[in-house]
Scaffold this motif. Structure first.
Motif, short mmCIF file in Angstrom:
data_model
loop_
_atom_site.label_atom_id
_atom_site.label_comp_id
_atom_site.label_asym_id
_atom_site.label_seq_id
_atom_site.Cartn_x
_atom_site.Cartn_y
_atom_site.Cartn_z
N MET A 165 -11.90 -39.34 25.73
CA MET A 165 -11.76 -38.92 24.34
C MET A 165 -12.58 -39.86 23.46
SD MET A 165 -8.46 -38.13 22.04
CE MET A 165 -7.52 -39.56 21.79
N ASP A 166 -13.29 -39.27 22.51
CA ASP A 166 -14.09 -40.05 21.57
C ASP A 166 -13.21 -40.70 20.52
OD1 ASP A 166 -16.43 -39.30 22.81
OD2 ASP A 166 -16.71 -37.56 21.53
N ASN A 167 -13.67 -41.83 20.03
CA ASN A 167 -12.99 -42.46 18.89
C ASN A 167 -13.45 -41.77 17.62
OD1 ASN A 167 -11.61 -44.47 20.33
ND2 ASN A 167 -13.44 -45.74 20.41
N PRO A 168 -12.54 -41.53 16.68
CA PRO A 168 -12.95 -40.91 15.42
C PRO A 168 -13.83 -41.85 14.62
CG PRO A 168 -10.64 -41.51 15.33
CD PRO A 168 -11.11 -41.80 16.72
N LEU A 169 -14.73 -41.29 13.86
CA LEU A 169 -15.62 -42.06 13.00
C LEU A 169 -14.99 -42.12 11.61
CD1 LEU A 169 -18.36 -43.48 12.73
CD2 LEU A 169 -19.33 -41.26 12.14
N VAL A 195 -14.21 -39.17 -2.82
CA VAL A 195 -14.15 -39.78 -1.48
C VAL A 195 -13.95 -38.70 -0.43
CG1 VAL A 195 -12.81 -41.30 0.03
CG2 VAL A 195 -13.32 -42.02 -2.30
N ILE A 196 -13.00 -37.81 -0.67
CA ILE A 196 -12.72 -36.73 0.28
C ILE A 196 -13.93 -35.82 0.42
CG2 ILE A 196 -11.32 -34.67 0.67
CD1 ILE A 196 -9.00 -36.26 -0.70
N GLU A 197 -14.55 -35.45 -0.68
CA GLU A 197 -15.73 -34.59 -0.64
C GLU A 197 -16.84 -35.21 0.19
OE1 GLU A 197 -19.20 -32.87 -3.64
OE2 GLU A 197 -17.43 -33.84 -4.48
N PHE A 200 -20.22 -35.78 4.95
CA PHE A 200 -20.96 -36.64 5.87
C PHE A 200 -20.42 -36.56 7.29
CE2 PHE A 200 -21.84 -39.43 1.96
CZ PHE A 200 -23.02 -38.78 1.69
N GLY A 201 -19.34 -35.80 7.51
CA GLY A 201 -18.83 -35.59 8.85
C GLY A 201 -17.88 -36.67 9.37
#
Length: 66
Positions: free
Chosen positions: A1-5, A20-22, A27-28
């Motif tokens: 499993m990948d670590n979240p960025l 910030v949320i936008e 930016f993914g």
């Protein structure tokens, strides 16, 4: 499993939570660490309506970023 960025809002202390949320969605990024900003962070005692508004904002930008 990948670590979240993720990124920390220490990098953008003057941005309102909605921006910030936008940007995070655009930016993914997978996650945020809430620090800094005009209110300092998203505190656990934040009014329920404000939390609901931020959740709605997150959902809208997450859909748009897909």
């Amino acid at each position: 499993m990948d670590n979240p960025l993720a990124f920390s809002t220490l990098a953008c202390p003057e941005w309102p939570a909605e921006l910030v949320i936008e940007k995070a969605a655009g930016f993914g990024y997978d996650a945020l660490e809430w620090r800094g900003g005009s209110s300092g962070h998203v505190p656990p005692h934040m009014p329920a309506q404000r939390l609901a508004d931020l959740r709605h904002c997150r959902a809208e930008f997450s859909k748009a970023a897909e």
